[in-house]
Enzyme design. Structure first.
Site, PDB file in Angstrom:
ATOM      1  N   HIS A 138      -8.407  -4.855   0.215  1.00  0.00           N
ATOM      2  CA  HIS A 138      -7.128  -4.191   0.447  1.00  0.00           C
ATOM      3  C   HIS A 138      -6.296  -4.823   1.561  1.00  0.00           C
ATOM      4  O   HIS A 138      -5.088  -4.972   1.432  1.00  0.00           O
ATOM      5  CB  HIS A 138      -7.343  -2.702   0.727  1.00  0.00           C
ATOM      6  CG  HIS A 138      -6.061  -1.933   0.674  1.00  0.00           C
ATOM      7  ND1 HIS A 138      -5.302  -1.822  -0.477  1.00  0.00           N
ATOM      8  CD2 HIS A 138      -5.359  -1.277   1.633  1.00  0.00           C
ATOM      9  CE1 HIS A 138      -4.216  -1.122  -0.225  1.00  0.00           C
ATOM     10  NE2 HIS A 138      -4.219  -0.785   1.055  1.00  0.00           N
ATOM     11  N   SER A 159       0.838  -1.195   0.000  1.00  0.00           N
ATOM     12  CA  SER A 159       0.000   0.000   0.000  1.00  0.00           C
ATOM     13  C   SER A 159       0.883   1.259   0.000  1.00  0.00           C
ATOM     14  O   SER A 159       1.778   1.367  -0.828  1.00  0.00           O
ATOM     15  CB  SER A 159      -0.951  -0.079   1.203  1.00  0.00           C
ATOM     16  OG  SER A 159      -1.991   0.848   1.073  1.00  0.00           O
ATOM     17  N   ASP A 171      -9.970  -4.372  -4.993  1.00  0.00           N
ATOM     18  CA  ASP A 171      -9.358  -3.616  -3.904  1.00  0.00           C
ATOM     19  C   ASP A 171     -10.287  -2.462  -3.557  1.00  0.00           C
ATOM     20  O   ASP A 171     -10.742  -1.729  -4.442  1.00  0.00           O
ATOM     21  CB  ASP A 171      -7.988  -3.087  -4.322  1.00  0.00           C
ATOM     22  CG  ASP A 171      -7.236  -2.510  -3.146  1.00  0.00           C
ATOM     23  OD1 ASP A 171      -6.265  -3.129  -2.704  1.00  0.00           O
ATOM     24  OD2 ASP A 171      -7.631  -1.431  -2.655  1.00  0.00           O
TER      25      ASP A 171
END
Ligand SMILES: *[C@@H]1O[C@H](CO)[C@@H](O)[C@H](O)[C@H]1NC(C)=O
Ligand SMILES: *[C@@H]1O[C@H](CO)[C@@H](O)[C@H](O)[C@H]1NC(C)=O
Length: 284
Positions: free
Chosen positions: A265, A97, A210
């Site tokens: 995610h 991320s 996501d």
């Protein structure tokens, strides 16, 4: 004994040489509002396949501290690990991320590094333009327009999310007011590009389900145009003009994109299968 067995086998000798040399050290950086705890499966999976690898999970800017500006995080990490990143035997970096775009910036701005590979698990590499549901819950009423107004102020550019906010409908404002991503995409020195193209491999991992990286194509260096159509990296100006070396690396076959469906995610760093397919094969 082993040497005797290896006497006639070249493959065996090569294997022995690799074992003797050992695997390159690996550094892992977590995401926003996150900490080393959620990076443990990555480490365990690497050690399962490549025992004795020195895997360092960077224990800095955890949880709320992860909102500190990207440059401040970059400088602090470089101060602590800069010498390691020049290790003559090479090192590998993995970012999840926000950690992925942080490492991208670190690589672009570290001269004489010896970083061999970068693996990014669902990172907003071309920025973020969207309000994830989770953010809507905490900041009700936040719209894209308000976010752009707020995030591009000098005060908010002291915060990480604002640093990679990329409003494609206000590209001039992005160029003028983004103090981080605009500088990564359009660097003011050729050094950035030289540093980036030193990489031997990049793994870009992402997927359409996501729920935080918007658009998810940003995890593959793609992004929106001004009409909010998502384009792959090959169609973006920064690629075509090769402003920071993305085209050079891709033309050399050094970039691999991985797409997985039905991954939320928070699930990326927990999937052994994804780690085994997209990261481990490039570590040596
Ligand atoms: C692993 O790497 C870290 C970071 O460079 C270093 O501090 C540590 O001493 C290394 N551990 C071993 C066993 O080499
Ligand atoms: C280039 O950008 C960096 C930030 O990435 C800044 O610190 C530096 O002063 C700039 N240099 C020039 C010549 O504009």
């Amino acid at each position: 004994m082993l040497l005797a067995i290896c006497y006639r086998s070249l493959a065996c000798l090569i294997l022995l040489t690799t074992l003797a040399r050992g695997y390159k050290p690996v550094f892992v950086m977590h995401g926003i509002f996150d900490s080393p705890a959620s990076m443990q499966i990555i480490k365990k999976t690497i050690l399962h396949h490549q025992p004795d690898t020195n895997v360092t999970i960077i224990d800095m800017f955890n949880n709320f501290d992860s909102t500190v500006s990207m440059w401040k995080q970059t400088e602090a990490i470089r101060k602590k690990y800069g010498a390691d990143f020049k290790n003559p035997s090479g090192v590998h970096l993995i970012g999840y991320s926000q950690g992925g775009i942080l490492l991208r910036g670190l690589i672009q701005t570290t001269n004489d590094h010896n970083i061999h590979t970068l693996s990014c698990l669902s990172s907003p590499l071309m920025g973020e333009f969207g309000i994830p549901l989770i953010a809507q819950k905490y900041v009700p009423g936040l719209t894209l327009e308000i976010a752009t107004e707020v995030f591009y102020t000098p005060e908010w550019q002291e915060f990480s999310v604002a640093n990679y906010w990329n409003d494609p409908t206000q590209h001039d404002k992005f160029l003028k007011d983004s103090r981080y991503l605009a500088l990564l995409n359009y660097p003011n020195s050729t050094k950035d590009r030289d540093n980036f193209i030193k990489l031997k491999h990049i793994s870009l991992v992402g997927g359409p389900n996501d729920d935080v990286i918007l658009p998810w194509g940003s995890s593959h260096f793609g992004f929106y145009d001004a009409d909010l159509n998502v384009h792959p990296m090959e169609e973006l100006d920064v690629y075509q003009e090769d402003t920071f070396g993305l085209k050079t690396l891709n033309k050399l076959g050094k970039i691999n994109k991985f797409t997985y469906k039905n991954i939320f995610h928070t699930s990326w760093p927990k999937s052994v299968k994804i780690i085994e397919e997209s990261i481990i094969p490039y570590l040596d």
